[in-house]
Scaffold this motif. Structure first.
Motif, mmCIF file in Angstrom:
data_model
loop_
_atom_site.group_PDB
_atom_site.id
_atom_site.type_symbol
_atom_site.label_atom_id
_atom_site.label_comp_id
_atom_site.label_asym_id
_atom_site.label_seq_id
_atom_site.Cartn_x
_atom_site.Cartn_y
_atom_site.Cartn_z
ATOM 1 N N LYS A 1 0.832 -1.211 0.000
ATOM 2 C CA LYS A 1 0.000 0.000 0.000
ATOM 3 C C LYS A 1 0.865 1.259 0.000
ATOM 4 O O LYS A 1 0.609 2.202 -0.741
ATOM 5 N N THR B 1 7.193 0.796 12.874
ATOM 6 C CA THR B 1 6.100 1.217 13.764
ATOM 7 C C THR B 1 4.774 0.581 13.346
ATOM 8 O O THR B 1 3.920 0.307 14.189
ATOM 9 N N ASP B 2 4.613 0.303 12.043
ATOM 10 C CA ASP B 2 3.355 -0.285 11.574
ATOM 11 C C ASP B 2 3.155 -1.720 12.061
ATOM 12 O O ASP B 2 2.054 -2.266 11.934
ATOM 13 N N ARG C 1 13.981 15.164 10.507
ATOM 14 C CA ARG C 1 13.868 13.844 11.108
ATOM 15 C C ARG C 1 13.483 12.917 9.973
ATOM 16 O O ARG C 1 12.737 13.331 9.092
ATOM 17 N N SER C 2 14.018 11.706 9.970
ATOM 18 C CA SER C 2 13.717 10.784 8.878
ATOM 19 C C SER C 2 12.195 10.702 8.685
ATOM 20 O O SER C 2 11.484 10.266 9.589
ATOM 21 N N SER C 3 11.714 11.147 7.545
ATOM 22 C CA SER C 3 10.275 11.176 7.300
ATOM 23 C C SER C 3 9.979 10.616 5.912
ATOM 24 O O SER C 3 10.427 11.156 4.898
ATOM 25 N N LEU D 1 0.561 4.051 -3.142
ATOM 26 C CA LEU D 1 0.001 5.414 -3.058
ATOM 27 C C LEU D 1 0.910 6.433 -3.751
ATOM 28 O O LEU D 1 0.466 7.157 -4.648
ATOM 29 N N THR E 1 7.727 13.097 3.779
ATOM 30 C CA THR E 1 8.441 14.279 3.286
ATOM 31 C C THR E 1 9.382 13.881 2.149
ATOM 32 O O THR E 1 9.438 14.554 1.105
ATOM 33 N N TYR F 1 0.439 13.788 -0.778
ATOM 34 C CA TYR F 1 1.389 13.633 -1.891
ATOM 35 C C TYR F 1 0.945 14.403 -3.140
ATOM 36 O O TYR F 1 1.773 14.710 -3.991
ATOM 37 N N ILE G 1 8.036 6.564 17.003
ATOM 38 C CA ILE G 1 7.629 7.338 15.812
ATOM 39 C C ILE G 1 6.304 8.069 16.021
ATOM 40 O O ILE G 1 6.183 9.247 15.724
ATOM 41 N N ALA H 1 -1.672 10.296 3.392
ATOM 42 C CA ALA H 1 -0.848 10.179 2.180
ATOM 43 C C ALA H 1 -1.441 10.961 1.007
ATOM 44 O O ALA H 1 -0.758 11.190 0.002
ATOM 45 N N HIS I 1 7.326 18.881 5.060
ATOM 46 C CA HIS I 1 6.916 18.927 3.648
ATOM 47 C C HIS I 1 6.912 20.390 3.175
ATOM 48 O O HIS I 1 7.460 20.728 2.120
ATOM 49 N N GLU J 1 13.258 3.820 3.552
ATOM 50 C CA GLU J 1 12.292 2.727 3.462
ATOM 51 C C GLU J 1 12.245 2.138 2.037
ATOM 52 O O GLU J 1 12.433 2.865 1.053
HETATM 53 C C1 UD1 Z 1 4.632 6.724 6.624
HETATM 54 C C2 UD1 Z 1 3.769 5.510 6.397
HETATM 55 C C3 UD1 Z 1 3.283 4.964 7.722
HETATM 56 C C4 UD1 Z 1 4.457 4.682 8.628
HETATM 57 C C5 UD1 Z 1 5.363 5.924 8.752
HETATM 58 C C6 UD1 Z 1 6.646 5.647 9.514
HETATM 59 C C7 UD1 Z 1 2.756 5.873 4.257
HETATM 60 C C8 UD1 Z 1 1.527 6.206 3.483
HETATM 61 N N1 UD1 Z 1 2.622 5.897 5.583
HETATM 62 O O1 UD1 Z 1 3.844 7.721 7.260
HETATM 63 O O2 UD1 Z 1 2.565 3.761 7.474
HETATM 64 O O3 UD1 Z 1 3.982 4.349 9.910
HETATM 65 O O4 UD1 Z 1 5.740 6.372 7.435
HETATM 66 O O5 UD1 Z 1 7.340 4.601 8.938
HETATM 67 O O6 UD1 Z 1 3.774 5.547 3.695
HETATM 68 N N2 UD1 Z 1 6.847 14.435 11.003
HETATM 69 C C9 UD1 Z 1 6.841 15.763 11.370
HETATM 70 N N3 UD1 Z 1 6.629 16.718 10.408
HETATM 71 C C10 UD1 Z 1 6.428 16.385 9.085
HETATM 72 C C11 UD1 Z 1 6.444 15.003 8.726
HETATM 73 C C12 UD1 Z 1 6.662 14.041 9.708
HETATM 74 O O7 UD1 Z 1 7.021 16.101 12.546
HETATM 75 O O8 UD1 Z 1 6.243 17.280 8.250
HETATM 76 C C13 UD1 Z 1 7.088 13.397 12.053
HETATM 77 C C14 UD1 Z 1 5.863 12.492 12.270
HETATM 78 O O9 UD1 Z 1 4.945 13.054 13.149
HETATM 79 C C15 UD1 Z 1 6.521 11.220 12.794
HETATM 80 C C16 UD1 Z 1 7.861 11.191 12.050
HETATM 81 O O10 UD1 Z 1 8.088 12.517 11.590
HETATM 82 O O11 UD1 Z 1 6.759 11.341 14.173
HETATM 83 C C17 UD1 Z 1 7.910 10.233 10.878
HETATM 84 O O12 UD1 Z 1 6.760 10.422 10.083
HETATM 85 P P1 UD1 Z 1 6.729 10.059 8.528
HETATM 86 O O13 UD1 Z 1 7.851 9.120 8.222
HETATM 87 O O14 UD1 Z 1 6.620 11.284 7.745
HETATM 88 O O15 UD1 Z 1 5.375 9.232 8.432
HETATM 89 P P2 UD1 Z 1 4.334 9.235 7.253
HETATM 90 O O16 UD1 Z 1 5.018 9.495 5.963
HETATM 91 O O17 UD1 Z 1 3.164 10.064 7.622
#
Ligand code: UD1
Length: 435
Positions: free
Chosen positions: A22, A304-305, A161-163, A26, A166, A97, A327, A94, A127, A189
């Motif tokens: 999934k 975390t999932d 932070r690894s996101s 997306l 973003t 995006y 996370i 998501a 983002h 990832e």
């Molecule tokens: C994606 C996955 C989700 C998974 C997560 C972590 C998708 C659709 N979803 O979620 O299933 O659990 O990665 O592996 O792929 N953060 C901020 N500011 C931002 C963006 C993120 O503070 O602008 C923080 C979040 O609150 C979180 C951390 O960064 O604590 C990581 O989040 P992120 O990796 O961005 O998660 P998603 O992309 O939302």
């Protein structure tokens, strides 16, 4: 809300085919809309989140449909609207995006803020900062993010932070920007790598995905192409845990074991026996699981999932386990598991789980997608019947979970309710019929 009725106690046995990921599907469906011409995507799971993103893109002008071979066709040539609808975007984070897509394709995006959700506050500040670094003017008005740039210009961006989200959004935006973008502290990832491979197959120039520095050299145009996405490591992990919690024996097909390294190690530590081939994992569980400590982390750490599903297994383990979630705020399922007899204490980001000999069936509610999966697993092991409401949250990310479990011998029944019918009516389209 639809419900699942599960009568626990049957060890799961047999082969199960894992669906496409999934979290790859997306962004890749969105990326297909960056191109000129049609993309044909294979291994796309037919879950509600895929449907939601497809609806959003259709509303913006793209044509999207599943053919009879279950391949998803995306023709983005008519995508000319830049305002995404609140009703659909609010369902799924998501959806955000489409901001990267619209900026890259139309130079303008108006997308509702995805807002908070059951996982606590989930901001999009990284983002937005990234879009600004690429030269976009960004503001928030009336709950919408408005972003505009006559031409995005490549830049060096350090993501705090690894996101995952973003990294993906900025890859989408930068792929058609002018010049080079360097993303530092990028997420590693497998879904990020999958997106990079797909973008490159469309003519993009993305290097370094899978490391924490990704370089994107912008190109003027991308072309539609055929692509098969990776399989879902979270669904695979969920079935591994389902096997462990029921004392079963499963063969998972269509998997990439390499993507599941940390999950495999933790399952082995819990006493599950695991054998791998290139694309299958055989898992068997002959004894009560052992208690295991773990901490979630960005890839290649424990996902975390899978924290909630794993915690469900720990609730019947031999001994006490300590689970730390780094996370998201992801412990809301604990109250529901307690209703089934689990002994769990939560202190801020840490859960201490003392394994009990047996869980018992109860009425419980799925509070989010993975929490719902954890309850399904707990119910498969519990004595008596469990009634899980809020099942549409589980359907967001699992393709036919109840059907697959039944094929493996589980006693699972789905009770659709009127609201589900109402949703079908609201969203009615040939796409939904394919789900
Ligand atoms: C994606 C996955 C989700 C998974 C997560 C972590 C998708 C659709 N979803 O979620 O299933 O659990 O990665 O592996 O792929 N953060 C901020 N500011 C931002 C963006 C993120 O503070 O602008 C923080 C979040 O609150 C979180 C951390 O960064 O604590 C990581 O989040 P992120 O990796 O961005 O998660 P998603 O992309 O939302």
């Amino acid at each position: 809300m639809a419900k699942l009725l599960i009568r626990g106690g049957t060890p799961l046995k047999g082969n199960v085919r894992i669906s496409g990921a999934k979290n790859s599907a997306l962004p890749i469906i969105v990326a297909a809309c960056l191109a000129d011409g049609e993309s044909v995507l294979e291994n796309i799971p037919r879950d509600i989140d895929v449907y939601t993103i497809s609806m959003i893109l259709q509303e913006l002008g793209a044509e999207i449909w599943f053919d009879e071979q279950k391949r998803l066709h995306v023709i983005p040539d008519g995508l000319d609207r830049y305002q995404a609808s609140y009703d659909l975007v609010r369902r799924m984070r998501a959806s955000f995006y489409v901001t990267g897509l619209l900026l890259a394709r139309l130079g303008k995006a108006e997308v509702p803020l995805p807002g908070g959700c059951a996982l606590g506050s989930r901001p999009v500040d990284y983002h937005l900062k990234g879009f600004q670094s690429l030269g976009a003017a960004v503001s928030i008005e009336h709950g919408f993010v408005k972003a505009e740039a006559s031409k995005l210009v490549g830049s060096k961006i350090y993501i705090n932070r690894s996101s995952v989200g973003t990294t993906i959004n900025l890859m989408l935006a930068a792929s058609r920007a002018q010049g080079s973008t360097i993303l530092e502290n990028a997420a590693k990832e497998p879904e990020v790598v999958d997106l990079a491979i797909y973008l490159n197959s469309m003519g993009a120039r993305v290097r370094g995905a899978g490391t924490d520095v990704i370089r994107i050299d912008g190109v003027d145009s991308l072309r539609g192409t055929e692509y098969g996405i990776i399989s879902d490591r979270i669904e695979a992990g969920t079935f591994m845990v389902a096997c462990g919690i029921t004392g079963g024996e499963l063969v998972l097909e269509n998997v990439v074991p390499e993507h599941l390294r940390s999950t495999i190690l933790k399952c082995e530590e819990a006493g599950l026996e695991i054998e791998e081939t290139v694309d299958t994992i055989r898992v068997s569980s002959k004894h009560r699981p052992q208690a295991v400590d773990l901490e979630t982390a960005p890839y290649p750490g424990f996902p975390t999932d899978l924290q909630q599903p794993f915690a469900a297994m720990m609730s019947i383990a031999d001994g006490a386990s300590i689970i730390r979630e780094t996370i998201f705020d992801r412990f809301r399922y604990v109250d529901e598991l307690r209703r089934m007899g689990a002994d769990i204490r939560v202190d801020r980001d840490t859960a201490i789980i003392r394994g009990v000999m047996e869980l018992t069936g109860a009425q419980v509610e799925a509070t989010d997608l993975r929490a719902g999966a954890a309850l399904v697993l707990a119910a498969l092991a519990a004595k008596g019947e469990t009634e899980i409401s809020g099942v549409e949250l589980v359907d967001r990310g699992y393709e036919h979970l109840d059907v697959k479990l039944r094929q493996l011998g589980a006693d699972v029944q789905r009770i659709p309710e009127q609201e589900e019918d109402a949703l079908q009516e609201h969203l009615g389209s040939p796409l939904l019929e394919m789900l």
